[in-house]
Design an enzyme around this catalytic site. Structure first.
Site, short mmCIF file in Angstrom:
data_model
loop_
_atom_site.label_atom_id
_atom_site.label_comp_id
_atom_site.label_asym_id
_atom_site.label_seq_id
_atom_site.Cartn_x
_atom_site.Cartn_y
_atom_site.Cartn_z
CB SER B 46 72.17 -3.25 48.15
OG SER B 46 72.44 -2.62 49.21
CD GLU B 47 68.43 -4.50 52.44
OE1 GLU B 47 69.25 -5.08 51.54
OE2 GLU B 47 68.53 -4.74 53.60
CG ASN B 48 70.85 0.97 50.04
OD1 ASN B 48 71.18 -0.38 49.54
ND2 ASN B 48 71.98 1.70 49.76
CB SER B 88 64.59 -1.70 46.41
OG SER B 88 65.57 -2.46 46.98
#
Lengths: 233, 216
Positions: B46-48, B88
């Site tokens: 998840s890019e967060n 990330s």
């Protein structure tokens, strides 16, 4: 040296001026510095450029600074959750600079690390590369992106000590950690402020060198933007 | 008969391999998580700032500090890890993510992708989409073959602003699956939904494509 301030208003005292550039941590409403945003609202500082991945929602996060029309420009990657933002933008009252999310994060990291520019493949051949230098490395095109720095960064952490060392919790780390490094002055708010030695030195996510002022935020509202659950079977 | 959303997600899941690190976009791509074969170890990114996304929490166990990139509450798994946004996207840009499965508004026969902006409409932003398509090793797009209004979405060239150029490796629609050679150009139709003909696909497609042997 004392980094600890009694509350958000005093922690921002003397740092704010009209037309300044601020970074505000958080992803959506996750990990937003809610007390410092409230204090920023109360300060009435105007014409702000705010670098933040999102612009909050109506009435929450940075959304409260839209209500008071304190924001002149946003530098963000996604602003889709905010009706007031939409209105002010379409009315021409608000300037908006979109950055791909990873480019935004890296520009901030570069700002904190003293790297004025870098090259990335992200956005080559798209609108975001227009007017920017393109250079070939090993047969592929990359676009030059420049660093971002702020007059003041406001960040939220889970735990902090009086030296400014910070530990974040789960996905609330997001932009808070890189933004803390890229502020001329960084002000942190934490859920739990402790004495040096109470945090494990090996477990610090952001070293106190990056944090000039810190407050114990006390209680947090921690609004959930999209509550999704599964049934208990 | 055209494939359903779930059938499209199940088809996309066939692109997974054991040990893969995978980023799933919003919409049909999110459903792919339901079709990871049993016994296959796949870690969702998840890019967060998270690897190892778990299922949605039980009611009452939502944690405001634990969300996915769509801002939905999620849970962690025993192998999960957390990191900041710069790290990330270092994973993405650095080519460490094996596969991204994304939605799209338009795809072109050269692998160009448009999925973030319609001129004249309010633009919400590209989020992490441009970084993902530029950095991830392999990009699979899942989308309806035509828009609700019947517009063609698989084109010779996208007319919407691009998210990335020469980035799509595989296109899965509700009527067919297309292999795209994004480096040298060339599209091959490799699978057809039951009851759909190649002629029908040609009618509903602007991009030119070859048909894999044995399909027609």
């Amino acid at each position: 040296m004392n980094k600890v301030f009694p509350d958000a208003a005093s922690a921002l005292d003397g740092l704010l001026f009209d037309g300044m550039t601020l970074m505000a941590g958080g992803f959506g409403l996750c990990g937003v510095p809610e007390h410092l945003i409230e204090a920023l609202k109360a300060s009435g500082t105007k014409n702000l450029t705010i670098i933040s991945n999102n612009a909050g929602v109506d009435g929450d996060g940075l959304g409260v600074l839209l209500e008071t029309r304190q924001i002149a420009k946003m530098v963000s990657s996604y602003v889709g959750e905010n009706k007031l933002f939409e209105k002010q933008y379409l009315d021409g009252d608000l300037e908006l600079e979109f950055n791909p999310q990873g480019t935004l994060a890296e520009r901030i990291r570069a700002g904190g690390a003293g790297i004025p520019a870098f090259f990335t493949k992200t956005g080559v051949g798209t609108l975001v590369a227009e007017g920017k230098e393109i250079r070939d490395f090993d047969g592929e095109d990359y676009v030059m992106e420049s660093w971002l720095r702020s007059d003041v960064s406001i960040v939220k952490a889970w735990k902090g000590d009086t030296e400014g060392n910070l530990i974040f919790r789960k996905t609330a780390r997001n932009f808070n950690a890189p933004m803390a490094t890229a502020g001329k002055i960084t002000v942190a708010e934490v859920e739990e402020l402790v004495e040096p030695g109470e945090l494990q030195a090996d477990e610090i996510h952001c070293a106190g060198i990056f944090v000039q002022r810190i407050i114990d935020g006390g209680s947090y509202r921690k609004v959930i933007e999209k509550r999704t659950t599964r049934p208990r079977s | 008969m055209a494939w359903t959303r779930d059938e499209m997600a199940a088809r996309a899941a066939k692109e997974l391999s054991d040990g893969f690190y995978v980023n799933l976009g919003i919409g049909i791509p999110t459903l792919v998580a339901n079709y990871i074969p049993e016994g296959m170890h796949v870690t969702l990114h998840s890019e967060n700032g998270m690897l190892g996304i778990g299922p949605f929490p039980y009611e009452g166990e939502e944690d405001p500090d634990l969300i996915n990139a769509g801002k939905q509450t999620v849970t962690e798994l025993p192998h999960s890890s957390y990191f900041d946004s710069a790290a990330s996207f270092g994973m993405i840009r650095g080519g460490h993510i094996n596969l991204a499965i994304l939605g799209a508004m338009q795809v072109a026969e050269n692998g160009d992708l448009a999925n973030w902006m319609i001129p004249g409409k309010l633009v919400k932003g590209m989020g992490g989409a441009m970084d993902l398509v530029a950095g991830v090793q392999r990009v699979v797009v899942v989308m309806d073959h035509n828009s609700k209004a019947g517009d063609v979405k698989f084109l010779k060239a996208c007319d919407l602003p691009l998210t990335g150029t020469h980035v799509v490796d595989l296109l899965i629609t509700d009527i067919g699956v297309f292999d795209i050679d994004k480096k040298n150009g060339g599209v091959t139709l490799i699978e057809i939904a039951p009851g759909v003909t190649v002629d029908e696909i040609r009618e509903r497609t602007e991009a030119s494509f070859e048909v894999a042997p044995g399909l027609a």
